[in-house]
Design a protein around this motif. Structure first.
Motif, PDB file in Angstrom:
ATOM      1  N   LYS A  93      -7.539   6.375 -28.634  1.00 52.73           N
ATOM      2  CA  LYS A  93      -7.461   7.250 -29.819  1.00 52.73           C
ATOM      3  C   LYS A  93      -6.628   6.624 -30.956  1.00 52.73           C
ATOM      4  O   LYS A  93      -7.229   6.752 -32.091  1.00 52.73           O
ATOM      5  N   LEU A  94      -5.679   5.853 -30.840  1.00 46.83           N
ATOM      6  CA  LEU A  94      -4.944   5.303 -31.903  1.00 46.83           C
ATOM      7  C   LEU A  94      -5.570   4.134 -32.221  1.00 46.83           C
ATOM      8  O   LEU A  94      -5.696   4.025 -33.522  1.00 46.83           O
ATOM      9  N   GLU A  95      -6.233   3.370 -31.631  1.00 42.28           N
ATOM     10  CA  GLU A  95      -6.945   2.116 -32.166  1.00 42.28           C
ATOM     11  C   GLU A  95      -8.076   2.955 -32.859  1.00 42.28           C
ATOM     12  O   GLU A  95      -8.456   2.055 -33.849  1.00 42.28           O
ATOM     13  N   LYS A  96      -8.910   3.919 -32.591  1.00 40.54           N
ATOM     14  CA  LYS A  96      -9.941   4.481 -33.440  1.00 40.54           C
ATOM     15  C   LYS A  96      -9.367   4.964 -34.672  1.00 40.54           C
ATOM     16  O   LYS A  96     -10.063   4.598 -35.791  1.00 40.54           O
ATOM     17  N   MET A  97      -8.048   5.718 -34.590  1.00 36.41           N
ATOM     18  CA  MET A  97      -7.533   6.099 -35.850  1.00 36.41           C
ATOM     19  C   MET A  97      -7.163   4.921 -36.819  1.00 36.41           C
ATOM     20  O   MET A  97      -7.432   4.828 -37.931  1.00 36.41           O
ATOM     21  N   GLN A  98      -6.906   3.712 -36.332  1.00 36.92           N
ATOM     22  CA  GLN A  98      -6.266   2.757 -37.140  1.00 36.92           C
ATOM     23  C   GLN A  98      -7.708   2.014 -37.523  1.00 36.92           C
ATOM     24  O   GLN A  98      -7.756   1.690 -38.754  1.00 36.92           O
ATOM     25  N   ARG A  99      -8.838   1.925 -36.971  1.00 36.08           N
ATOM     26  CA  ARG A  99      -9.987   1.473 -37.553  1.00 36.08           C
ATOM     27  C   ARG A  99     -10.653   2.329 -38.568  1.00 36.08           C
ATOM     28  O   ARG A  99     -10.926   1.782 -39.691  1.00 36.08           O
ATOM     29  N   ASP A 100     -10.301   3.593 -38.413  1.00 36.83           N
ATOM     30  CA  ASP A 100     -11.045   4.505 -39.479  1.00 36.83           C
ATOM     31  C   ASP A 100     -10.158   4.463 -40.695  1.00 36.83           C
ATOM     32  O   ASP A 100     -10.765   4.297 -41.727  1.00 36.83           O
ATOM     33  N   ALA A 101      -8.839   4.365 -40.502  1.00 38.30           N
ATOM     34  CA  ALA A 101      -7.999   4.039 -41.861  1.00 38.30           C
ATOM     35  C   ALA A 101      -8.175   2.734 -42.392  1.00 38.30           C
ATOM     36  O   ALA A 101      -8.299   2.697 -43.666  1.00 38.30           O
ATOM     37  N   GLU A 102      -8.520   1.527 -41.596  1.00 44.82           N
ATOM     38  CA  GLU A 102      -8.911   0.421 -42.236  1.00 44.82           C
ATOM     39  C   GLU A 102     -10.193   0.377 -42.946  1.00 44.82           C
ATOM     40  O   GLU A 102     -10.328  -0.112 -44.398  1.00 44.82           O
ATOM     41  N   ILE A 103     -11.283   1.023 -42.164  1.00 45.91           N
ATOM     42  CA  ILE A 103     -12.437   1.408 -43.158  1.00 45.91           C
ATOM     43  C   ILE A 103     -12.236   2.091 -44.512  1.00 45.91           C
ATOM     44  O   ILE A 103     -12.729   1.876 -45.371  1.00 45.91           O
ATOM     45  N   LYS A 104     -11.395   3.154 -44.649  1.00 47.59           N
ATOM     46  CA  LYS A 104     -11.284   3.929 -45.606  1.00 47.59           C
ATOM     47  C   LYS A 104     -10.390   3.201 -46.720  1.00 47.59           C
ATOM     48  O   LYS A 104     -10.642   3.133 -47.995  1.00 47.59           O
ATOM     49  N   VAL A 105      -9.317   2.378 -46.357  1.00 52.02           N
ATOM     50  CA  VAL A 105      -8.639   1.441 -47.336  1.00 52.02           C
ATOM     51  C   VAL A 105      -9.712   0.412 -47.698  1.00 52.02           C
ATOM     52  O   VAL A 105      -9.701   0.126 -49.166  1.00 52.02           O
ATOM     53  N   ARG A 106     -10.764  -0.103 -47.092  1.00 53.38           N
ATOM     54  CA  ARG A 106     -11.504  -1.258 -47.468  1.00 53.38           C
ATOM     55  C   ARG A 106     -12.569  -0.553 -48.546  1.00 53.38           C
ATOM     56  O   ARG A 106     -12.892  -1.083 -49.507  1.00 53.38           O
ATOM     57  N   GLU A 107     -12.949   0.934 -48.285  1.00 51.05           N
ATOM     58  CA  GLU A 107     -14.073   1.762 -49.176  1.00 51.05           C
ATOM     59  C   GLU A 107     -13.126   1.756 -50.416  1.00 51.05           C
ATOM     60  O   GLU A 107     -13.822   1.628 -51.547  1.00 51.05           O
ATOM     61  N   ALA A 108     -12.051   2.002 -50.291  1.00 54.40           N
ATOM     62  CA  ALA A 108     -11.215   2.269 -51.691  1.00 54.40           C
ATOM     63  C   ALA A 108     -11.046   0.995 -52.507  1.00 54.40           C
ATOM     64  O   ALA A 108     -11.250   1.106 -53.680  1.00 54.40           O
TER      65      ALA A 108
END
Length: 73
Positions: free
Chosen positions: A47-62
């Motif tokens: 779950k933590l790894e998935k949250m981290q991946r999602d956060a990285e994707i949002k940062v890249r999109e921003a």
């Protein structure tokens, strides 16, 4: 002569000691069960790894949104 010995059944009497002790040894045997498979990663870690991946994707999109020029402007 072999026929007469085949038809006879020999009986053996059980002899128990009248003095002393009678011992019986019990041996322990291992009972094997199926191996239990455990995951290499825990559910919490996944779950933590998935949250981290999602956060990285949002940062890249921003970052991509900031760097790309606005066509409509």
């Amino acid at each position: 002569m072999s026929e007469s010995t085949d038809n006879q059944v020999e009986q053996c009497d059980i002899v128990l000691p009248r003095q002393g002790l009678l011992y019986q040894e019990d041996t322990l045997n291992y009972i094997l069960c199926k191996p239990k498979l455990i995951p290499l990663k825990s559910v919490t870690l996944e779950k933590l790894e998935k949250m981290q991946r999602d956060a990285e994707i949002k940062v890249r999109e921003a970052q991509e949104a900031e760097t790309s020029p606005d066509i409509n402007a």
